[in-house]
Design a protein around this motif. Structure first.
Motif, PDB file in Angstrom:
ATOM      1  N   PHE A  42       0.854  -1.192   0.000  1.00 51.51           N
ATOM      2  CA  PHE A  42       0.000   0.000   0.000  1.00 51.51           C
ATOM      3  C   PHE A  42       0.890   1.243   0.000  1.00 51.51           C
ATOM      4  N   PRO A  43       0.350   2.367  -0.462  1.00 50.95           N
ATOM      5  CA  PRO A  43       1.191   3.575  -0.537  1.00 50.95           C
ATOM      6  C   PRO A  43       1.387   4.241   0.826  1.00 50.95           C
ATOM      7  N   CYS A  44       2.560   4.834   1.026  1.00 46.52           N
ATOM      8  CA  CYS A  44       2.871   5.653   2.197  1.00 46.52           C
ATOM      9  C   CYS A  44       3.589   6.916   1.714  1.00 46.52           C
ATOM     10  N   ARG A  45       3.504   7.973   2.513  1.00 39.52           N
ATOM     11  CA  ARG A  45       4.198   9.227   2.202  1.00 39.52           C
ATOM     12  C   ARG A  45       3.891   9.645   0.751  1.00 39.52           C
ATOM     13  N   THR A  46       4.883  10.192   0.063  1.00 35.36           N
ATOM     14  CA  THR A  46       4.664  10.645  -1.316  1.00 35.36           C
ATOM     15  C   THR A  46       4.752   9.488  -2.300  1.00 35.36           C
ATOM     16  N   ASP A  47       5.833   8.739  -2.207  1.00 37.86           N
ATOM     17  CA  ASP A  47       6.020   7.644  -3.175  1.00 37.86           C
ATOM     18  C   ASP A  47       6.635   6.404  -2.550  1.00 37.86           C
ATOM     19  N   ASN A  48       6.612   6.305  -1.209  1.00 35.98           N
ATOM     20  CA  ASN A  48       7.081   5.075  -0.559  1.00 35.98           C
ATOM     21  C   ASN A  48       6.011   3.989  -0.649  1.00 35.98           C
ATOM     22  N   PHE A  49       6.476   2.737  -0.561  1.00 37.59           N
ATOM     23  CA  PHE A  49       5.554   1.623  -0.394  1.00 37.59           C
ATOM     24  C   PHE A  49       5.530   1.182   1.064  1.00 37.59           C
ATOM     25  N   GLY A  50       4.336   0.918   1.589  1.00 35.57           N
ATOM     26  CA  GLY A  50       4.195   0.161   2.821  1.00 35.57           C
ATOM     27  C   GLY A  50       4.024  -1.297   2.444  1.00 35.57           C
ATOM     28  N   MET A  51       4.466  -2.199   3.335  1.00 32.06           N
ATOM     29  CA  MET A  51       4.387  -3.626   3.014  1.00 32.06           C
ATOM     30  C   MET A  51       4.180  -4.415   4.292  1.00 32.06           C
ATOM     31  N   LEU A  52       3.094  -5.163   4.358  1.00 32.77           N
ATOM     32  CA  LEU A  52       2.853  -6.044   5.491  1.00 32.77           C
ATOM     33  C   LEU A  52       2.919  -7.493   5.023  1.00 32.77           C
ATOM     34  N   ILE A  53       3.532  -8.326   5.867  1.00 32.75           N
ATOM     35  CA  ILE A  53       3.618  -9.769   5.611  1.00 32.75           C
ATOM     36  C   ILE A  53       2.929 -10.459   6.783  1.00 32.75           C
ATOM     37  N   HIS A  54       1.903 -11.240   6.492  1.00 32.07           N
ATOM     38  CA  HIS A  54       1.135 -11.893   7.557  1.00 32.07           C
ATOM     39  C   HIS A  54       1.214 -13.403   7.399  1.00 32.07           C
ATOM     40  N   ASP A  55       1.479 -14.062   8.529  1.00 30.00           N
ATOM     41  CA  ASP A  55       1.522 -15.523   8.556  1.00 30.00           C
ATOM     42  C   ASP A  55       0.313 -16.028   9.350  1.00 30.00           C
ATOM     43  N   PRO A  56      -0.725 -16.499   8.668  1.00 33.50           N
ATOM     44  CA  PRO A  56      -1.934 -16.925   9.380  1.00 33.50           C
ATOM     45  C   PRO A  56      -1.658 -18.069  10.351  1.00 33.50           C
ATOM     46  N   ALA A  57      -0.700 -18.933  10.027  1.00 32.02           N
ATOM     47  CA  ALA A  57      -0.442 -20.096  10.876  1.00 32.02           C
ATOM     48  C   ALA A  57       0.050 -19.690  12.264  1.00 32.02           C
ATOM     49  N   SER A  58       0.924 -18.698  12.317  1.00 29.92           N
ATOM     50  CA  SER A  58       1.518 -18.297  13.597  1.00 29.92           C
ATOM     51  C   SER A  58       0.895 -17.024  14.152  1.00 29.92           C
ATOM     52  N   GLY A  59       0.161 -16.299  13.306  1.00 25.90           N
ATOM     53  CA  GLY A  59      -0.414 -15.021  13.722  1.00 25.90           C
ATOM     54  C   GLY A  59       0.575 -13.866  13.670  1.00 25.90           C
ATOM     55  N   LEU A  60       1.786 -14.128  13.155  1.00 33.88           N
ATOM     56  CA  LEU A  60       2.787 -13.060  13.091  1.00 33.88           C
ATOM     57  C   LEU A  60       2.509 -12.114  11.922  1.00 33.88           C
ATOM     58  N   THR A  61       2.839 -10.843  12.136  1.00 36.08           N
ATOM     59  CA  THR A  61       2.734  -9.853  11.052  1.00 36.08           C
ATOM     60  C   THR A  61       3.958  -8.949  11.091  1.00 36.08           C
ATOM     61  N   ALA A  62       4.622  -8.818   9.944  1.00 35.94           N
ATOM     62  CA  ALA A  62       5.796  -7.943   9.839  1.00 35.94           C
ATOM     63  C   ALA A  62       5.493  -6.795   8.891  1.00 35.94           C
ATOM     64  N   SER A  63       6.074  -5.658   9.203  1.00 33.65           N
ATOM     65  CA  SER A  63       6.085  -4.538   8.265  1.00 33.65           C
ATOM     66  C   SER A  63       7.510  -4.400   7.741  1.00 33.65           C
ATOM     67  N   VAL A  64       7.647  -4.336   6.417  1.00 37.52           N
ATOM     68  CA  VAL A  64       8.965  -4.069   5.849  1.00 37.52           C
ATOM     69  C   VAL A  64       9.170  -2.562   5.899  1.00 37.52           C
ATOM     70  N   ASP A  65      10.124  -2.147   6.718  1.00 40.26           N
ATOM     71  CA  ASP A  65      10.366  -0.735   7.008  1.00 40.26           C
ATOM     72  C   ASP A  65       9.161  -0.093   7.696  1.00 40.26           C
ATOM     73  N   ALA A  66       9.341   1.143   8.096  1.00 38.13           N
ATOM     74  CA  ALA A  66       8.327   1.860   8.868  1.00 38.13           C
ATOM     75  C   ALA A  66       8.210   3.283   8.332  1.00 38.13           C
ATOM     76  N   PRO A  67       7.722   3.401   7.071  1.00 38.30           N
ATOM     77  CA  PRO A  67       7.733   4.720   6.435  1.00 38.30           C
ATOM     78  C   PRO A  67       6.761   5.724   7.039  1.00 38.30           C
ATOM     79  N   GLU A  68       5.600   5.249   7.499  1.00 37.59           N
ATOM     80  CA  GLU A  68       4.585   6.202   7.977  1.00 37.59           C
ATOM     81  C   GLU A  68       3.591   5.463   8.875  1.00 37.59           C
TER      82      GLU A  68
END
Ligand SMILES: [Zn+2]
Length: 256
Positions: free
Chosen positions: A7-33
């Protein structure tokens, strides 16, 4: 199966979430906004458990502190930039592998844009998070490192399977593609990709991800050995690094 949400963040950064349903873990690649990341998490009912930080630039770490404070997430990031990024819990570097749930995450040295930048590769899902090293149809500016460093980093990323889906730190495909055409004007695959990127951007859609195979056929910074690009630059007999360095020099001056 991991779920990936871009998904978009800031002016032209990408936000990115990775979710693992099996473990319930969720990661964000970087933290732009913070706000868009939290909104995407809330919309899906995901709880942030990890940050995968790529490098120290403000547009990649601005939301690190508030997200960590709000969620208690574990922050993984480049050992070589640990002195420039406040709040890293786990220091990693190229060659390291860690587990996210049951999924392997490989850390790749992606230095050049900054001295300690790393990329994250999930071989099982065939996804690469290249941050500001490899962009679609381009590469990052060499702000802290050397052309040798950046060239070697790009070779490491390009050596992954062609089926790998590439995610980047920024939506730069259109501007990159316009430059790419100036040095590789007769490349039909590049012309087609640029036309597709124009269509997508016109409708507000993202141009990423793309496969590494597509990038290798169209991104001039991965094609320093290409005879047509070399002929265009008048560098038929130069070595690949010299061609890459000239491409980067021209891109730095390019006014698209
Ligand atoms: Zn950056």
């Amino acid at each position: 199966m991991l779920e990936f949400l871009q998904f978009p963040c800031r002016t032209d950064n990408f936000g990115m979430l990775i979710h693992d349903p099996a473990s319930g873990l969720t990661a964000s690649v970087d933290a732009p906004e913070e706000a868009p990341i939290r909104a995407q998490l809330a919309a899906r009912g995901w709880r942030l458990t990890h940050l995968f930080i790529t490098h120290h630039h403000g547009d990649h770490v601005e939301a690190l502190a508030p997200l960590k404070a709000a969620t208690g997430c574990t922050v993984i990031g480049p050992a070589a930039e640990a002195d420039r990024i406040t709040g890293l819990d786990v220091h990693v570097k190229g060659g390291f592998r860690f587990l996210f749930g049951n999924h392997a995450v490989d850390v790749i040295d992606a230095a050049g844009h900054t001295l300690g930048q790393i990329a994250y590769h999930l071989p099982g899902a065939k996804r690469l998070f290249a941050a500001d090293c490899l962009f679609s149809l381009g590469c990052g500016r060499i702000i802290e490192g050397t052309p040798e460093m950046m060239f070697a980093s790009l070779e490491r990323l390009a050596s992954l399977s062609g089926e790998t889906l590439l995610h980047c730190g920024h939506e730069y495909t259109l501007a990159n593609g316009r430059f790419a055409l100036t040095v590789d004007p007769d490349n039909a695959a590049l012309q087609a990709r640029l036309a597709e990127a124009e269509r997508r951007v016109a409708t507000g859609a993202a141009t990423l991800p793309v496969t590494l195979a597509q990038e290798k056929a169209t991104n001039p910074f991965l094609r320093a050995g290409d005879p047509a690009i070399r002929a265009h630059l008048g560098m038929t007999d130069a070595d690949d690094l010299a061609v890459f360095t000239e491409l980067r020099r021209r891109k730095d001056k390019f006014k698209g």
